[in-house]
Design an enzyme around this catalytic site. Structure first.
Site, PDB file in Angstrom:
ATOM      1  N   TYR A 227     -11.355  -2.310  -7.927  1.00 55.16           N
ATOM      2  CA  TYR A 227     -12.287  -2.717  -6.925  1.00 55.16           C
ATOM      3  C   TYR A 227     -13.371  -3.568  -7.725  1.00 55.16           C
ATOM      4  O   TYR A 227     -14.156  -4.456  -7.108  1.00 55.16           O
ATOM      5  CB  TYR A 227     -12.896  -1.618  -6.147  1.00 55.16           C
TER       6      TYR A 227
ATOM      7  N   LYS B 233      -1.242   7.618 -11.232  1.00 58.59           N
ATOM      8  CA  LYS B 233      -0.010   6.882 -11.149  1.00 58.59           C
ATOM      9  C   LYS B 233       0.383   6.815 -12.628  1.00 58.59           C
ATOM     10  O   LYS B 233       0.833   5.629 -13.036  1.00 58.59           O
ATOM     11  CB  LYS B 233      -0.013   5.644 -10.342  1.00 58.59           C
TER      12      LYS B 233
ATOM     13  N   ASP C 278       1.810   8.673  -4.688  1.00 60.07           N
ATOM     14  CA  ASP C 278       2.953   8.632  -3.582  1.00 60.07           C
ATOM     15  C   ASP C 278       3.138  10.110  -3.161  1.00 60.07           C
ATOM     16  O   ASP C 278       3.132  10.189  -1.877  1.00 60.07           O
ATOM     17  CB  ASP C 278       3.899   7.760  -4.084  1.00 60.07           C
TER      18      ASP C 278
ATOM     19  N   ASP D  38      -9.873   6.008  -1.922  1.00 55.75           N
ATOM     20  CA  ASP D  38     -10.142   5.485  -0.592  1.00 55.75           C
ATOM     21  C   ASP D  38      -9.038   5.469   0.496  1.00 55.75           C
ATOM     22  O   ASP D  38      -9.350   5.831   1.532  1.00 55.75           O
ATOM     23  CB  ASP D  38     -10.355   3.675  -0.804  1.00 55.75           C
TER      24      ASP D  38
ATOM     25  N   ASP E 261      -9.309   8.700   3.523  1.00 57.25           N
ATOM     26  CA  ASP E 261      -9.097   8.397   5.041  1.00 57.25           C
ATOM     27  C   ASP E 261      -7.902   8.991   5.725  1.00 57.25           C
ATOM     28  O   ASP E 261      -7.976   9.582   6.753  1.00 57.25           O
ATOM     29  CB  ASP E 261      -8.758   6.738   5.080  1.00 57.25           C
TER      30      ASP E 261
END
Ligand code: NAD
Length: 357
Positions: A135, A190, A222, A246, A250
């Site tokens: 980001y 990851k 994942d 992020d 959520d």
């Protein structure tokens, strides 16, 4: 101790008022000063994060934030939009650690889209690194593709990166938080594909040597996304990077059924923090007196615990919220047949009354 109160836009002022009432009902008294932010800041002085608001936030021991944003500002240039205020506060105050608990009170198990037995009693904490990763990485942009099979076409690109210090400091926050809970930490990465996250995994493993009492495991993003809906109660504290955090936070918020119940904290290296509900300014219900203020009240409890060192007062607020739910009071977002539907002020007042008892 001084608390900066930044109500913001939409339902922000309504829900923050209830949290302030709860703080005022505690034995301990706090100095509180209010300032406009977001659309309200833009209206007051032409910028979503007015200088005076930033100064108040910098000088305070903690910040209680409502929410910012309204569709009427969508046509403003990006730098003047309300949402820039929250990014500006995170950047200026170096709030790199975002803590988002996902707690499902047994009384609200029916509000989740998952089976009650999967989520009832859920109590997990996601720690998201907030100021690094893809980001913020540079360079980023659009250009003409310089080589390869798509040479000459337009392409867009971003940079995923983490410096060692950024990973170490969030890892310390995560291990120390895990020490205060069940002493279990899952680091999500990851590493099988990305250099950045192999580095992340190596550094977290190294920091672990300083916290031998915490059990650490590593999980790929994942798999973590899948396990979070398959068996969420297996997790306790999760730490991850900005983008994965992020998405996972959520996802975790939906396990609990309502976004109106979820508090959050964003902390700097000295545990100074900004506390806000996980939801936005809900312009669709603003001014109707129906918004759920419990996420903001629970954010105030987190503020007492993490920034102001008032654990006992934080426990009292959380117990009062639980009591109100046991009493069967519900704002419309968490309402179910057999419970009592009430508005923002009524449920806020019920928390104050529960505190007194
Ligand atoms: P939102 O979270 O404001 O609302 C999503 C849905 O949840 C709406 O139906 C809303 O009514 C409901 N909702 C949210 N909070 C609630 C509460 N406390 N009680 C009951 N219902 C609640 O998200 P959105 O609609 O995508 O965004 C609205 C505005 O909020 C936008 O301008 C957005 O940029 C902004 N926003 C701000 C923040 C922040 O201030 N940190 C975060 C997210 C979105």
């Amino acid at each position: 101790m001084k608390i900066a109160i930044l109500p913001g836009d939409g339902i922000g002022p309504e829900i923050v008022t209830q949290a302030v009432n709860v703080l005022n009902a505690l034995d301990e008294k706090f100095e509180m000063e209010t300032a406009p932010v977001g659309g309200a800041g833009y209206e007051a002085s032409g910028h979503p994060l007015p200088d005076a608001t930033l100064k108040l936030a910098q000088d305070a021991d903690a910040i209680l934030f409502g929410a910012v944003g309204d569709w009427k500002y969508d046509t403003l240039e990006r730098a003047l939009r309300p949402e820039q205020a929250i990014l500006g506060l995170r950047k200026n105050l170096k709030l790199f650690a975002n803590l988002r608990p996902a707690i499902l009170y047994p009384e609200l198990a029916g509000a989740s889209t998952l089976k009650p037995e999967v989520v009832s009693g859920l109590d997990i904490l996601i720690i998201r690194e907030l100021t690094g990763d893809i980001y913020f990485g540079q360079p980023r942009g659009m250009r003409e593709c310089p080589d390869g099979p798509f040479k000459g076409e337009r392409e867009a690109f971003d940079t995923m990166r983490y410096a060692e210090t950024e990973i170490r400091r969030i890892a310390h926050v995560a291990f120390q938080t895990a020490q205060k809970r069940s002493k279990r930490l899952t680091s999500v990465d990851k590493a099988n594909v990305l250099e950045t996250f192999q580095f992340w995994k190596d550094i977290v493993t190294d920091v672990h040597k300083e916290y031998p009492d915490v059990a650490l495991d590593h999980m790929y993003i994942d798999n973590a996304a899948m396990q979070l809906v398959r068996a969420p109660k297996k997790f306790d504290v999760i730490v991850t990077g900005n983008m994965f955090g992020d998405i996972l936070s959520d996802e975790a918020s939906m396990l609990t059924g309502s976004i109106g119940m979820l508090p959050s904290a964003s902390l700097d290296a000295n545990n100074k923090g900004l506390y806000e509900p996980s939801h936005g300014s809900a312009p669709d219900i603003a001014g109707k007196g129906v918004a759920n203020p419990l996420a903001t009240i629970l954010s105030a409890a987190m503020m007492l615990r993490y920034s102001l060192g008032k654990t006992e007062q934080a426990d009292r607020i959380e117990a009062a919220v639980k009591k109100v739910l046991v009493q069967g009071l519900r704002t419309p977002d968490i309402y179910e047949a057999g419970t009592t539907k009430v508005g923002t002020a009524e449920i806020g007042q019920a928390v104050v009354s529960a505190l007194a008892n």
